[in-house]
Design a protein around this motif. Sequence first.
Motif, PDB file in Angstrom:
ATOM      1  N   PHE A  97      27.556  62.235  68.689  1.00  0.00           N
ATOM      2  CA  PHE A  97      27.292  62.029  70.117  1.00  0.00           C
ATOM      3  C   PHE A  97      27.945  63.130  70.942  1.00  0.00           C
ATOM      4  O   PHE A  97      27.401  63.614  71.923  1.00  0.00           O
ATOM      5  CB  PHE A  97      27.784  60.640  70.534  1.00  0.00           C
ATOM      6  N   LYS A  98      29.147  63.529  70.494  1.00  0.00           N
ATOM      7  CA  LYS A  98      29.867  64.595  71.195  1.00  0.00           C
ATOM      8  C   LYS A  98      29.051  65.887  71.164  1.00  0.00           C
ATOM      9  O   LYS A  98      28.846  66.551  72.181  1.00  0.00           O
ATOM     10  CB  LYS A  98      31.214  64.811  70.497  1.00  0.00           C
ATOM     11  N   ASN A  99      28.565  66.232  69.976  1.00  0.00           N
ATOM     12  CA  ASN A  99      27.827  67.487  69.842  1.00  0.00           C
ATOM     13  C   ASN A  99      26.539  67.440  70.649  1.00  0.00           C
ATOM     14  O   ASN A  99      26.128  68.442  71.245  1.00  0.00           O
ATOM     15  CB  ASN A  99      27.541  67.774  68.368  1.00  0.00           C
ATOM     16  N   ALA A 135      19.914  65.663  62.934  1.00  0.00           N
ATOM     17  CA  ALA A 135      18.658  65.577  63.693  1.00  0.00           C
ATOM     18  C   ALA A 135      18.516  66.714  64.705  1.00  0.00           C
ATOM     19  O   ALA A 135      17.416  67.202  64.932  1.00  0.00           O
ATOM     20  CB  ALA A 135      18.570  64.229  64.399  1.00  0.00           C
ATOM     21  N   ILE A 136      19.618  67.142  65.317  1.00  0.00           N
ATOM     22  CA  ILE A 136      19.454  68.155  66.379  1.00  0.00           C
ATOM     23  C   ILE A 136      20.049  69.513  66.009  1.00  0.00           C
ATOM     24  O   ILE A 136      20.025  70.435  66.819  1.00  0.00           O
ATOM     25  CB  ILE A 136      20.036  67.671  67.738  1.00  0.00           C
ATOM     26  N   GLY A 137      20.542  69.661  64.785  1.00  0.00           N
ATOM     27  CA  GLY A 137      21.067  70.969  64.387  1.00  0.00           C
ATOM     28  C   GLY A 137      21.895  70.847  63.124  1.00  0.00           C
ATOM     29  O   GLY A 137      22.094  69.745  62.595  1.00  0.00           O
ATOM     30  N   GLU A 150      30.717  80.320  69.389  1.00  0.00           N
ATOM     31  CA  GLU A 150      31.133  81.252  68.321  1.00  0.00           C
ATOM     32  C   GLU A 150      29.980  81.451  67.333  1.00  0.00           C
ATOM     33  O   GLU A 150      29.711  82.573  66.884  1.00  0.00           O
ATOM     34  CB  GLU A 150      32.375  80.692  67.602  1.00  0.00           C
ATOM     35  N   MET A 151      29.264  80.369  67.016  1.00  0.00           N
ATOM     36  CA  MET A 151      28.108  80.483  66.113  1.00  0.00           C
ATOM     37  C   MET A 151      27.047  81.401  66.722  1.00  0.00           C
ATOM     38  O   MET A 151      26.446  82.227  66.021  1.00  0.00           O
ATOM     39  CB  MET A 151      27.499  79.101  65.842  1.00  0.00           C
ATOM     40  N   LEU A 196      24.230  71.859  73.141  1.00  0.00           N
ATOM     41  CA  LEU A 196      23.943  72.868  72.106  1.00  0.00           C
ATOM     42  C   LEU A 196      23.325  72.183  70.875  1.00  0.00           C
ATOM     43  O   LEU A 196      23.545  70.998  70.645  1.00  0.00           O
ATOM     44  CB  LEU A 196      25.239  73.600  71.720  1.00  0.00           C
ATOM     45  N   PRO A 197      22.573  72.951  70.059  1.00  0.00           N
ATOM     46  CA  PRO A 197      21.901  72.339  68.909  1.00  0.00           C
ATOM     47  C   PRO A 197      22.827  72.176  67.699  1.00  0.00           C
ATOM     48  O   PRO A 197      22.849  73.014  66.800  1.00  0.00           O
ATOM     49  CB  PRO A 197      20.767  73.332  68.603  1.00  0.00           C
TER      50      PRO A 197
END
Length: 448
Positions: free
Chosen positions: A116-118, A88-90, A383-384, A123-124
């Motif tokens: 949830f962690k991400n 949903a967010i990336g 890094e991305m 960040l997306p």
Amino acid sequence: MALTNKYLADLLETVKKRNPAEPEFIQAVTEVFESLQPVVEKRPDLVEAGVFERIVEPERQVMFRVPWVDDNGKVQVNRGFRVQFNSAIGPYKGGLRLHPSVNLGIIKFLGFEQIFKNSLTTLPMGGGKGGSDFDPKGKSDGEVMRFCQSFMTELCRHIGADLDVPAGDIGTGAREIGYMFGQYKRIRNEFTGVLTGKGLTYGGSLARTQATGYGLCYFTNEMLKANGKSFEGKTVVISGSGNVAIYATEKATEYGAKVVALSDSNGYIYDANGIDLDCVKQLKEVERKRIKEYVATHPTAEYHEGCSGIWTIKCDIALPCATQNEINKESAEILAKNGCFAVAEGANMPSTPEAIEVYQKNGILYGPAKAANAGGVATSGLEMSQNSERLSWTFEEVDEKLHNIMIEIFKSCDSAAKEYGMEGNYMAGANIAGFLKVAEAMKAQGCV
Ligand code: NDP
């Protein structure tokens, strides 16, 4: 916290029926649902949009055969997994675990937590996780390379720089990521940031190696400060002696604490003088030896067989950095009895639900994994960004961004806990804050 909300309790029953024999996944969903009860009351629109039903079902899960030939010319077969839980967010993001205990339920629990962690990192990044029941321990470099190449031969059909970007986890360090990246590049004929945790000569980020352990200490430091405490002069016990444990030891020591114990899956060392980290790095990162070798050069230190004994060592702060469910009720009670006042999790889900209850009953400050260890994936996100920009940032730049992200994560957990009437409960705060961002995105994107 009991699950009394009928809607969530019924949904949990469905999850249990649909996912039999996946106790770790059920454990993770139960913990999140318990925290989300006040959200269900306050946000009927999210119930209406079916967000809760959708978020517990992976968007996609892939299981595949990984055949490879060992040094004796014999064919070996392992099982590979990639669970793409939520985008949903990336793009999906999450590590690859190589350990004999890996099965679908473990990968699903890790992938679910990763959503949830991400989200908390700001960040997306969506949530995913993968791995295999392959055990790199005791294998030659050639065997590890052949396994990684075979694993990536299938995995490369399912991942991509804008689709799904795996990283390291237990058993997957720079060596394994290197072999996998090489195979991806060869098959797809493209040089993209499809994996993170890469070597510095081919697109890796400075400070990624340190990120989870440092991030854990940055988070813990914020939690301690908010409660009038600090690392300075404190005794710390850290389990594990892998990537997370080593860099947590380094940063906690820099903050003025004394780390007195580390472990591996065979046993633990206790060094009352404080762990000699250079020695541990040499043993673990260079020579790939067992932690018991430490006492050969440090005769005043002790080695004990078995892992759980490490929690009987008297300490002020405990940082579990090995694996899931490594602190049970009994160990948590001993920690509390010995005066431990803070537990922050470097490993994923290292405390059983009963252990968490003990922390809460005894007023032990508790930093849950999905917030406290998010520094690793956050730096993977950085890094991305560097790969997309075709630029490399300095160690200091990355470390500063990591530090700020961990400060923000602590603030979100703290303020969500306060807003939902559970001040000081950073586990509830992390679950709620992480969930809400993803839930809003899922609602906005319609029923997909
Ligand atoms: P490593 O493989 O580098 O180290 C793992 C350590 O934990 C080793 O000391 C290992 O001992 C020990 N360990 C593994 N399995 C068990 C077990 N079943 N019982 C007891 N000890 C065990 O992994 P990491 O340091 O990368 O990961 C540690 C934890 O942190 C995991 O839960 C991982 O999911 C989590 N994590 C890691 C991140 C990262 O960036 N690396 C990011 C976020 C979370 P042995 O050598 O004997 O196997």
